[in-house]
Design a protein around this motif. Structure first.
Motif, short mmCIF file in Angstrom:
data_model
loop_
_atom_site.label_atom_id
_atom_site.label_comp_id
_atom_site.label_asym_id
_atom_site.label_seq_id
_atom_site.Cartn_x
_atom_site.Cartn_y
_atom_site.Cartn_z
N PHE A 65 25.35 -12.44 6.28
CA PHE A 65 24.22 -12.58 5.38
C PHE A 65 23.09 -11.70 5.88
CE2 PHE A 65 26.72 -16.44 5.42
CZ PHE A 65 27.01 -16.57 4.07
N ILE A 66 22.72 -10.72 5.09
CA ILE A 66 21.72 -9.74 5.51
C ILE A 66 20.44 -9.96 4.72
CG2 ILE A 66 21.16 -7.29 5.69
CD1 ILE A 66 24.20 -6.77 5.86
N SER A 67 19.37 -10.17 5.47
CA SER A 67 18.04 -10.34 4.87
C SER A 67 17.40 -8.97 4.75
CB SER A 67 17.17 -11.23 5.75
OG SER A 67 17.79 -12.47 5.97
N ILE A 68 17.02 -8.61 3.56
CA ILE A 68 16.38 -7.31 3.33
C ILE A 68 14.97 -7.57 2.80
CG2 ILE A 68 16.46 -5.15 2.05
CD1 ILE A 68 19.50 -5.38 2.09
N TYR A 69 14.00 -7.05 3.51
CA TYR A 69 12.60 -7.30 3.17
C TYR A 69 12.00 -6.04 2.57
CZ TYR A 69 13.70 -11.21 6.11
OH TYR A 69 14.30 -12.32 6.63
N GLY A 70 11.88 -6.03 1.27
CA GLY A 70 11.36 -4.86 0.57
C GLY A 70 12.49 -4.13 -0.12
N PHE A 71 12.19 -3.53 -1.23
CA PHE A 71 13.21 -2.83 -2.01
C PHE A 71 13.21 -1.34 -1.77
CE2 PHE A 71 9.42 -3.62 -4.49
CZ PHE A 71 9.08 -2.35 -4.93
N ASP A 72 12.26 -0.85 -0.99
CA ASP A 72 12.21 0.55 -0.59
C ASP A 72 11.46 0.64 0.73
OD1 ASP A 72 9.51 0.25 -1.21
OD2 ASP A 72 9.60 1.52 -2.99
N GLU A 73 11.36 1.84 1.25
CA GLU A 73 10.73 2.05 2.55
C GLU A 73 9.28 1.55 2.59
OE1 GLU A 73 9.71 6.06 4.70
OE2 GLU A 73 11.88 5.69 4.83
N ALA A 74 8.51 1.86 1.57
CA ALA A 74 7.10 1.47 1.55
C ALA A 74 6.92 -0.05 1.52
CB ALA A 74 6.39 2.11 0.36
N SER A 75 7.70 -0.74 0.68
CA SER A 75 7.56 -2.19 0.61
C SER A 75 8.10 -2.86 1.87
CB SER A 75 8.24 -2.75 -0.64
OG SER A 75 9.61 -2.48 -0.64
N PHE A 76 9.11 -2.26 2.49
CA PHE A 76 9.62 -2.77 3.76
C PHE A 76 8.53 -2.72 4.83
CE2 PHE A 76 11.38 -1.99 7.96
CZ PHE A 76 12.30 -3.01 8.10
N VAL A 77 7.87 -1.57 4.95
CA VAL A 77 6.81 -1.39 5.95
C VAL A 77 5.67 -2.38 5.69
CG1 VAL A 77 5.02 0.21 6.77
CG2 VAL A 77 7.38 1.00 6.46
N MET A 78 5.31 -2.54 4.44
CA MET A 78 4.22 -3.45 4.10
C MET A 78 4.62 -4.91 4.40
SD MET A 78 1.92 -3.77 0.63
CE MET A 78 3.30 -3.47 -0.39
N THR A 79 5.82 -5.29 4.12
CA THR A 79 6.26 -6.68 4.32
C THR A 79 6.50 -7.01 5.79
OG1 THR A 79 7.33 -6.66 2.15
CG2 THR A 79 8.01 -8.39 3.68
N THR A 80 7.16 -6.12 6.51
CA THR A 80 7.59 -6.42 7.89
C THR A 80 6.58 -6.00 8.95
OG1 THR A 80 8.72 -4.31 8.15
CG2 THR A 80 10.00 -6.16 7.26
N ARG A 81 5.61 -5.16 8.58
CA ARG A 81 4.64 -4.60 9.53
C ARG A 81 5.33 -3.80 10.63
NH1 ARG A 81 0.80 -9.84 10.36
NH2 ARG A 81 2.54 -10.99 9.53
N LYS A 82 6.42 -3.17 10.28
CA LYS A 82 7.17 -2.33 11.21
C LYS A 82 7.26 -0.92 10.63
CE LYS A 82 8.04 -5.40 14.29
NZ LYS A 82 7.59 -5.29 15.67
N PRO A 83 7.48 0.09 11.49
CA PRO A 83 7.52 1.47 11.01
C PRO A 83 8.73 1.77 10.13
CG PRO A 83 8.01 1.38 13.36
CD PRO A 83 7.61 -0.01 12.94
N ALA A 84 8.63 2.82 9.37
CA ALA A 84 9.67 3.22 8.42
C ALA A 84 11.00 3.50 9.10
CB ALA A 84 9.21 4.44 7.63
N ILE A 85 10.98 3.88 10.37
CA ILE A 85 12.24 4.15 11.07
C ILE A 85 13.13 2.91 11.09
CG2 ILE A 85 11.34 3.64 13.38
CD1 ILE A 85 13.46 6.50 13.41
N GLN A 86 12.52 1.73 11.09
CA GLN A 86 13.31 0.49 11.06
C GLN A 86 14.08 0.38 9.74
OE1 GLN A 86 13.35 -1.91 13.68
NE2 GLN A 86 12.33 -0.28 14.79
N PHE A 87 13.43 0.76 8.64
CA PHE A 87 14.09 0.74 7.34
C PHE A 87 15.25 1.73 7.32
CE2 PHE A 87 14.56 2.05 2.88
CZ PHE A 87 14.75 0.81 2.29
#
Length: 177
Positions: A139-161
């Motif tokens: 089961f994979i949790s994905i936070y955000g539907f693209d790089e920008a929303s991922f960064v905004m949601t997780t407060r982590k850099p785009a490299i993580q996405f």
């Protein structure tokens, strides 16, 4: 006959549930055979909605405690294991694959699943997941539907996405073969 969408939805749900019940299909773990074990209380993200902040990093269940928990669970009839379903990231635990190996080798364990945001494992580790015959779910949790929303949601850099994307591609190749 149906005066609201709510009633239609309820009837539709009833029909779908009844149809699956007759076919012997369920999407809920059998509570008499399944157990959830939280082996990691540490996460690599800092999601805005999460109640746990990254400063209160938790710990990991040591291997001996894990083996004891599996032994006790199988002794009373549990056969399916769900690992780290709530708080932690399974791959933050340096002993995650030892735990997978123990479940795989235990003849009383029918299957196991785990939850992950799937950022931390290296590509080689993702490849090795294909060797486990008892993995019944990932089961994979994905936070955000693209790089920008991922960064905004997780407060982590785009490299993580981008790591997540690479791991998902690798997993697809492992499972497609």
């Amino acid at each position: 006959m149906f005066k609201s969408w709510g009633n239609r939805r309820n009837v539709g749900s009833f029909i779908a549930i009844t149809k699956n019940r007759i076919a012997g299909r369920t999407f809920v773990p059998d509570t008499r055979k399944s157990i959830f074990i939280e082996t990691s209380a540490r996460c690599n993200l800092a999601c805005r909605f999460c109640i746990y902040d990254d400063e209160s990093a938790g710990d990991f269940m040591d291997h001996a405690s894990f083996l004891r928990a599996v032994y006790e669970a199988t002794s009373v009839g549990f056969r399916i294991f769900y690992i780290t379903p709530m708080i932690g990231e399974i791959f933050a635990d340096p002993g995650a694959f030892e735990k997978f190996d123990a479940l795989e080798a235990n003849p009383k364990v029918e299957g196991f699943s785990f939850y992950s945001n799937f950022i931390l494992p290296r590509l080689k580790a993702v490849s090795s997941l294909g060797s486990y015959k008892k993995i019944t779910g990932l089961f994979i949790s994905i936070y955000g539907f693209d790089e920008a929303s991922f960064v905004m949601t997780t407060r982590k850099p785009a490299i993580q996405f981008r790591k997540l994307e690479a791991n998902l591609k690798k997993l697809f190749n492992v499972t497609a073969n």
